[in-house]
Scaffold this active site. Structure first.
Site, PDB file in Angstrom:
ATOM      1  N   GLU A 162      33.597  62.438  47.728  1.00  0.00           N
ATOM      2  CA  GLU A 162      34.809  61.896  47.109  1.00  0.00           C
ATOM      3  C   GLU A 162      35.047  60.482  47.617  1.00  0.00           C
ATOM      4  O   GLU A 162      35.125  60.249  48.833  1.00  0.00           O
ATOM      5  CB  GLU A 162      36.024  62.758  47.452  1.00  0.00           C
ATOM      6  CG  GLU A 162      37.315  62.185  46.886  1.00  0.00           C
ATOM      7  CD  GLU A 162      38.559  62.784  47.509  1.00  0.00           C
ATOM      8  OE1 GLU A 162      39.667  62.496  47.008  1.00  0.00           O
ATOM      9  OE2 GLU A 162      38.431  63.539  48.499  1.00  0.00           O
ATOM     10  N   ALA A 179      37.947  48.841  47.899  1.00  0.00           N
ATOM     11  CA  ALA A 179      38.643  47.563  47.691  1.00  0.00           C
ATOM     12  C   ALA A 179      37.824  46.440  48.296  1.00  0.00           C
ATOM     13  O   ALA A 179      37.023  46.641  49.225  1.00  0.00           O
ATOM     14  CB  ALA A 179      40.040  47.587  48.320  1.00  0.00           C
ATOM     15  N   GLN A 217      36.513  38.582  45.214  1.00  0.00           N
ATOM     16  CA  GLN A 217      36.166  39.495  44.132  1.00  0.00           C
ATOM     17  C   GLN A 217      35.269  38.837  43.092  1.00  0.00           C
ATOM     18  O   GLN A 217      34.418  39.486  42.488  1.00  0.00           O
ATOM     19  CB  GLN A 217      37.446  40.031  43.483  1.00  0.00           C
ATOM     20  CG  GLN A 217      38.198  41.015  44.350  1.00  0.00           C
ATOM     21  CD  GLN A 217      39.480  41.519  43.723  1.00  0.00           C
ATOM     22  OE1 GLN A 217      39.871  41.039  42.656  1.00  0.00           O
ATOM     23  NE2 GLN A 217      40.144  42.450  44.374  1.00  0.00           N
ATOM     24  N   VAL A 218      35.453  37.522  42.865  1.00  0.00           N
ATOM     25  CA  VAL A 218      34.649  36.835  41.855  1.00  0.00           C
ATOM     26  C   VAL A 218      33.205  36.636  42.308  1.00  0.00           C
ATOM     27  O   VAL A 218      32.356  36.257  41.510  1.00  0.00           O
ATOM     28  CB  VAL A 218      35.278  35.465  41.512  1.00  0.00           C
ATOM     29  CG1 VAL A 218      36.641  35.641  40.888  1.00  0.00           C
ATOM     30  CG2 VAL A 218      35.395  34.596  42.760  1.00  0.00           C
ATOM     31  N   GLY A 271      31.208  39.000  43.315  1.00  0.00           N
ATOM     32  CA  GLY A 271      30.398  40.180  43.044  1.00  0.00           C
ATOM     33  C   GLY A 271      30.282  41.128  44.212  1.00  0.00           C
ATOM     34  O   GLY A 271      29.322  41.905  44.290  1.00  0.00           O
ATOM     35  N   TYR A 272      31.261  41.101  45.131  1.00  0.00           N
ATOM     36  CA  TYR A 272      31.217  42.000  46.285  1.00  0.00           C
ATOM     37  C   TYR A 272      31.318  43.462  45.858  1.00  0.00           C
ATOM     38  O   TYR A 272      30.689  44.329  46.454  1.00  0.00           O
ATOM     39  CB  TYR A 272      32.370  41.677  47.240  1.00  0.00           C
ATOM     40  CG  TYR A 272      32.115  40.490  48.138  1.00  0.00           C
ATOM     41  CD1 TYR A 272      31.021  39.666  47.952  1.00  0.00           C
ATOM     42  CD2 TYR A 272      32.982  40.182  49.179  1.00  0.00           C
ATOM     43  CE1 TYR A 272      30.792  38.580  48.764  1.00  0.00           C
ATOM     44  CE2 TYR A 272      32.760  39.092  50.002  1.00  0.00           C
ATOM     45  CZ  TYR A 272      31.664  38.286  49.803  1.00  0.00           C
ATOM     46  OH  TYR A 272      31.444  37.225  50.609  1.00  0.00           O
ATOM     47  N   GLY A 273      32.124  43.748  44.815  1.00  0.00           N
ATOM     48  CA  GLY A 273      32.322  45.132  44.404  1.00  0.00           C
ATOM     49  C   GLY A 273      31.050  45.795  43.915  1.00  0.00           C
ATOM     50  O   GLY A 273      30.702  46.907  44.346  1.00  0.00           O
ATOM     51  N   TYR A 285      43.844  50.346  36.435  1.00  0.00           N
ATOM     52  CA  TYR A 285      43.215  49.028  36.501  1.00  0.00           C
ATOM     53  C   TYR A 285      41.752  49.096  36.943  1.00  0.00           C
ATOM     54  O   TYR A 285      41.029  48.119  36.797  1.00  0.00           O
ATOM     55  CB  TYR A 285      43.990  48.126  37.470  1.00  0.00           C
ATOM     56  CG  TYR A 285      45.451  47.984  37.126  1.00  0.00           C
ATOM     57  CD1 TYR A 285      45.861  47.190  36.062  1.00  0.00           C
ATOM     58  CD2 TYR A 285      46.425  48.654  37.844  1.00  0.00           C
ATOM     59  CE1 TYR A 285      47.195  47.064  35.735  1.00  0.00           C
ATOM     60  CE2 TYR A 285      47.771  48.534  37.527  1.00  0.00           C
ATOM     61  CZ  TYR A 285      48.143  47.736  36.478  1.00  0.00           C
ATOM     62  OH  TYR A 285      49.463  47.622  36.153  1.00  0.00           O
TER      63      TYR A 285
END
Length: 566
Positions: free
Chosen positions: A293, A298, A304-305, A307-309, A337
């Site tokens: 799970e 975050a 965030q721009v 490409g870390y996610g 979101y």
């Protein structure tokens, strides 16, 4: 501390605290360019003498000044013991857009050098500098790093010699590129050489994201961490807790802290320049049930721009496969979101894992959408972008070998100037038409209807945009009669975006008018039930305005202005 004495060290500490108080009172604690007379006066009192002790002792003394409580405000660069070299602080460089491909080796070394080591390095340079030269000390307002970089030539690039200059200009020698075997073979088969690069070259695709550049250069690292009561783990987990609390403001802070430090929770963190956490994922593995799970996920807003996610999710999948070979499923409750992001990472709203294996093991979050991701055994998630780019390039090379798009046929003489009107052209006489695969049967063959026409694609785009809008959260799912008891007594024809999605997937909309009627029905129902001063009524107004703009962009409009009644 031995070099300046205990009293002087204590005095500098008091000056640093006073600097923090002044900056916090003016709301400029993190404004590195702010300066005034009081700040300048205090900063002059923080100047360092020549180094008399090793850098390691200086680092130990600095570590003693760092507060242990996470609730205290962070010290500003102005109050740092090393404020004289604040221009080299990494935090300042993160505020400037940098082309990472152009960083020199020296700049990367300076970027990754620990603070205490950077201090000794800067002081050593200061002692070696000639009299009258600038040594990096500041007076007055700080000059931005961009201006300083533009006005100062790199020290590691030697000046051009006399042989390299011709009439005061540097000579540029253009070397003709040689064709490899792949280009020669394409040239022989009739394909232009420019249609494809050298066979040995890397596949041409999208430019590499900044996250992967920083990872390759060692600026950031992805580390696995859990609460093993080690100092390193405690520091990283505290950074993760702070990041999750900041990026997930609707989640209770105590709940986040309890889960992050839970011994049953595992984490994967992106750390930059030491132990600064800029992204992370907290998960709870259930190996005996075959799934994990994802509790929190975050990244820092400013990164965030880059490409870390996506990069973090790829490493998370690879980490799970290596650590838990039999675990093939991820489950998570995504807020409104984050549904789009998880969908891009391979998650789906369709849960294929049997409910008996996960029900009761994961917490149900109100307002969240449960999503599932299934790992593929043969996919290398750390190299899938490179592999798919190579596959795409291989397919394109095969297409280029058989393609005739580079051949240009002469135009029809019937349409040249001076020819009379009303001339008919036999399709057999059109140059290149037969070569394209055309046959006379195509002239009379009926057109086959396609399942996805332009209107269907536009409706899918519009519905996806509406679901992702910030004001769409009250309309995503049907109204729960247990929460609003009299809703279905007032509203005779309820509608929501999930019902529209189901009707669109099952081809229940005969035309665009029926689709737009349902979208407008959601807005009208909300206005009928909720007063104007409620948040639901305001969300309906925002969503309707957004829908009108998207309809114009996608070319969707009603065939008649009269709304049809069911």
């Amino acid at each position: 501390m031995d070099s300046i004495g205990h009293d002087e060290f204590a005095r500098r500490g008091r000056v640093a605290v006073r600097l923090d108080e002044l900056l916090e009172d003016s709301g400029r604690l993190l404004d590195f360019d702010y300066s005034d007379e009081d700040i300048d006066s205090l900063r002059k009192q923080m100047r360092l003498p020549e180094p008399q002790s090793p850098a390691s002792s200086l680092s130990d003394e600095l570590g003693a000044l760092v507060p242990s409580s996470p609730d205290k405000h962070p010290l500003s660069p102005a109050s740092s013991f090393l404020s004289e070299i604040v221009e080299q602080r990494p935090t300042k460089k993160r505020r400037v857009s940098v082309d990472y491909s152009s960083l020199s080796e020296q700049e990367e070394e300076e970027e990754e050098r620990p603070l205490a080591t950077a201090a000794s390095h800067a002081l050593a340079n200061k002692s070696r500098s000639k009299p009258g030269h600038a040594t990096g000390a500041r007076s007055g307002k700080q000059i931005s790093s961009m201006k300083a970089k533009a006005q100062t030539a790199p020290a590691n690039i030697p000046p051009p010699s006399d042989e390299d200059l011709t009439n005061g200009h540097e000579t540029t020698v253009k070397v003709e590129e040689k064709m490899d075997e792949g280009q020669l073979s394409r040239l022989v088969t009739g394909v232009t050489v420019d249609a494809a690069g050298p066979a040995s070259a890397a596949p041409s695709g999208k430019p590499e994201k900044a996250a992967y550049v920083e990872l390759r250069k060692g600026i950031i690292r992805v580390v696995a961490v859990e609460n093993d009561r080690q100092p390193r783990s405690s520091v990283i987990l505290t950074g993760l807790k702070t990041l999750f609390q900041k990026q997930l403001p609707k989640m209770p802070r105590e709940y986040i802290a309890r889960l992050v430090f839970d011994s049953n929770s595992k984490c994967l963190a992106i750390i930059k320049r030491g132990y600064k956490v800029v992204g992370g994922i907290c998960y709870r593995p259930f190996p005996h049930r075959g799934f994990a799970e994802i509790v929190f996920f975050a990244t820092a807003s400013i990164d965030q721009v880059k490409g870390y996610g996506g990069m973090l999710m790829d490493h998370f999948k690879a980490h799970i496969r290596k650590t838990y070979p039999d675990m093939m499923y991820f489950l998570t409750y995504a807020d409104n979101y984050a549904v789009g992001y998880f969908r891009k990472q391979g998650f789906s709203k369709e849960i294929t894992l049997p409910r008996s294996r996960w029900a009761g093991y994961i917490k149900d979050y109100e307002g969240g959408t449960i999503m599932e991701c299934k790992l593929l055994p043969k996919v290398d998630y750390l190299r899938w972008r490179e592999i798919t780019a190579q596959q795409r390039e291989a397919v394109l090379n095969k297409i280029r070998e058989k393609s005739r798009s580079h051949i240009v046929y002469p135009g029809l003489p019937q349409f040249q100037d001076g020819k009379g009107e009303g001339l008919k052209v036999d399709p057999k006489d059109v140059p290149g038409l037969r070569e394209s695969g055309w046959t006379p049967d195509m002239q009379t063959a009926p057109l086959r209807p396609t399942g996805r026409n332009a209107e269907r694609a536009a409706m899918e785009k519009l519905l996806s945009d509406l679901q992702g809008h910030s004001a769409a959260w009250p309309f995503l799912t049907p109204v729960d009669p247990q929460e609003v008891a009299d809703y279905y007594d007032v509203i005779a024809h309820p509608m929501d975006l999930s019902t529209m999605e189901h009707k669109l997937e099952t081809n229940q909309y005969t035309d665009v008018d029926a689709f737009l009627d349902d979208a407008q029905l959601i807005i009208d129902n909300c206005r009928t039930y909720n007063p104007e001063d409620t948040v639901y009524h305001k969300c309906a107004t925002k969503l309707e305005r957004y829908m009108r703009d998207r309809m114009k962009e996608y070319g969707l409009h009603r065939s008649s202005k009269i709304k049809r009644e069911d």
